[in-house]
Design a protein around this motif. Structure first.
Motif, PDB file in Angstrom:
ATOM      1  N   GLN A  49     -22.713  28.202 -57.117  1.00  0.00           N
ATOM      2  CA  GLN A  49     -22.605  27.116 -56.141  1.00  0.00           C
ATOM      3  C   GLN A  49     -21.307  27.244 -55.344  1.00  0.00           C
ATOM      4  O   GLN A  49     -21.282  27.031 -54.131  1.00  0.00           O
ATOM      5  N   GLU A  50     -20.241  27.619 -56.026  1.00  0.00           N
ATOM      6  CA  GLU A  50     -18.940  27.779 -55.364  1.00  0.00           C
ATOM      7  C   GLU A  50     -19.010  28.860 -54.278  1.00  0.00           C
ATOM      8  O   GLU A  50     -18.503  28.659 -53.173  1.00  0.00           O
ATOM      9  N   THR A  51     -19.633  29.971 -54.592  1.00  0.00           N
ATOM     10  CA  THR A  51     -19.741  31.048 -53.609  1.00  0.00           C
ATOM     11  C   THR A  51     -20.624  30.631 -52.444  1.00  0.00           C
ATOM     12  O   THR A  51     -20.306  30.920 -51.283  1.00  0.00           O
ATOM     13  N   LEU A  52     -21.713  29.941 -52.720  1.00  0.00           N
ATOM     14  CA  LEU A  52     -22.599  29.487 -51.650  1.00  0.00           C
ATOM     15  C   LEU A  52     -21.885  28.521 -50.715  1.00  0.00           C
ATOM     16  O   LEU A  52     -22.044  28.589 -49.498  1.00  0.00           O
ATOM     17  N   VAL A  53     -21.048  27.668 -51.267  1.00  0.00           N
ATOM     18  CA  VAL A  53     -20.258  26.737 -50.436  1.00  0.00           C
ATOM     19  C   VAL A  53     -19.294  27.536 -49.555  1.00  0.00           C
ATOM     20  O   VAL A  53     -19.125  27.225 -48.372  1.00  0.00           O
ATOM     21  N   LYS A  54     -18.676  28.584 -50.105  1.00  0.00           N
ATOM     22  CA  LYS A  54     -17.781  29.434 -49.310  1.00  0.00           C
ATOM     23  C   LYS A  54     -18.525  30.046 -48.139  1.00  0.00           C
ATOM     24  O   LYS A  54     -18.001  30.108 -47.017  1.00  0.00           O
ATOM     25  N   MET A  94     -21.258  28.893 -46.647  1.00  0.00           N
ATOM     26  CA  MET A  94     -21.583  27.845 -45.672  1.00  0.00           C
ATOM     27  C   MET A  94     -20.345  27.417 -44.887  1.00  0.00           C
ATOM     28  O   MET A  94     -20.446  27.088 -43.708  1.00  0.00           O
ATOM     29  N   ASN A  95     -19.179  27.449 -45.508  1.00  0.00           N
ATOM     30  CA  ASN A  95     -17.942  27.042 -44.836  1.00  0.00           C
ATOM     31  C   ASN A  95     -17.422  28.090 -43.856  1.00  0.00           C
ATOM     32  O   ASN A  95     -16.573  27.778 -43.016  1.00  0.00           O
TER      33      ASN A  95
END
Length: 97
Positions: free
Chosen positions: A28-33, A35-36
């Motif tokens: 989830q952390e990587t996916l947020v990165k 998207m950001n």
């Protein structure tokens, strides 16, 4: 019954030498990165962020292949972008997006 062992959780990438790498789906952390990245206005910082994510994804391959900094330095921006786009497209398909 849901059988979690049947879930395909690998993205396959054929490397330049022909080896097939099995890359796990992003955390989830990587996916947020990922998207950001679109929100970063500074192109240089956007490229740095993209490169860092690719390093993280490739380094976490399930085949225990080791990558050196030289390996990453040899990757041009176009190749990095193509890998990222295809990887994220695969992730979104797995998530049903």
């Amino acid at each position: 019954m849901l059988d979690l062992t049947k879930i395909n959780r690998d993205y396959k990438l054929k490397w330049f030498d022909g080896e097939i790498l099995h890359l796990p789906l992003p955390t989830q952390e990587t996916l947020v990165k990922v998207m950001n990245l679109e929100e970063i206005d500074d192109v240089e910082k956007q490229i740095e962020g993209l490169t860092a994510i690719i390093k993280e994804v490739l380094t976490n391959n399930r085949d225990n292949r080791k990558f050196s900094e030289e390996d990453f330095a040899e990757l041009d921006l176009y190749t990095i972008q193509v890998i990222m786009e295809d990887y994220i497209d695969y992730v979104y398909k797995q998530l049903g997006e």
